[in-house]
Structure formats: structure tokens, C-alpha cells
Design an enzyme around this catalytic site. Sequence first.
Site, short mmCIF file in Angstrom:
data_model
loop_
_atom_site.label_atom_id
_atom_site.label_comp_id
_atom_site.label_asym_id
_atom_site.label_seq_id
_atom_site.Cartn_x
_atom_site.Cartn_y
_atom_site.Cartn_z
N GLY A 10 0.85 -1.13 -0.09
CA GLY A 10 0.08 0.10 -0.17
C GLY A 10 0.97 1.12 -0.06
CG LEU A 12 1.50 4.22 6.04
CD1 LEU A 12 2.27 5.50 6.13
CD2 LEU A 12 0.45 4.21 7.08
CG ASP A 37 -6.23 -11.81 5.91
OD1 ASP A 37 -6.28 -10.72 6.63
OD2 ASP A 37 -7.09 -12.61 5.55
CB THR A 62 -8.19 1.39 1.20
OG1 THR A 62 -7.57 0.40 0.26
CG2 THR A 62 -6.65 1.24 2.18
CE1 TYR A 124 -11.71 2.86 4.17
CE2 TYR A 124 -12.24 4.99 4.75
CZ TYR A 124 -11.41 4.14 4.50
OH TYR A 124 -10.07 4.70 4.57
#
Length: 136
Positions: A10, A12, A37, A62, A124
Site C-alpha cells: 500500500g 503507506l 492476512d 481501503t 468504512y
Amino acid sequence: MHVLVVGGMGQLGRAFLSVFGALPGVRTSSWDLPEDDITDPAISDRIASLHPDLVLNAAAWTNVDGAESNPDAAYASNALGQTPGRGLQTLWRIPCPDQHERGFSRNAGPVLSQYDMPAPSSVYARSKAAGGAPYR
């Protein structure tokens, strides 16, 4: 020093790998889906077997729209999965829950401060707020 970045694919995670990978004497490992995971309870044992000195958890759900139709997965990743390796006693772990404007009331004003309390209105945003709650 060995740094493990969970969620290394990702935005970050890639930034962490870039910064730590440039430091002398630092070896980095990157974990990400599907093999790694954070919602799998066995991940703590897998982390322990790697013997990292530092674990940076940048993994997160996300898919904002997808969270509405799959709230269990969003919560598993963003709230429950924020502490992989929680059973490791001597390991420095730094979770990286992010908070942003989706987690705050539209009445909070144009500029948010560190004193504004989250008021998430979507699945979310609630999952992200739940992941950050222990650090407020």
C-alpha cells in the site's frame, strides 16, 4: 535491525519500506495480501517466527464503497486487525491507524484539530475509527 512492514504494497507501506530500506544496517521485510492476512489469528505466530525488531502495521481495508456491502471484512481489517503480533511480549509494534475527514461530523467546521472527536457516518469510517480508538 530487522523491520517488518505489514501492508507493504500500500501507499503507506511503500513509504515505510523506502525510508527504512535506505537506512544503514536496516533489513526490511514486506508482507501483504493474499499470503499475509492481518485478520488471520495465526499471523502472530508467523511474525514471531520471523524475529523482527520492529513491526509497522500499515495494512488496512481501503475500499470505501466496498465497506458498505462488506462491513465484516472492513471491521476485521481496520479494527480487529490493527494489532498483529499482539501476543508478542518483547516486540516493538507500531500500528498505523489513519483518521481522515470521513470519520468526522460534517458540522466539525472547515478545519479539524486534534481535539475534534470522531463522528463516523459510514461503515468504512466507523471501522477506521474503531481501529484508532485505543490510540486516542
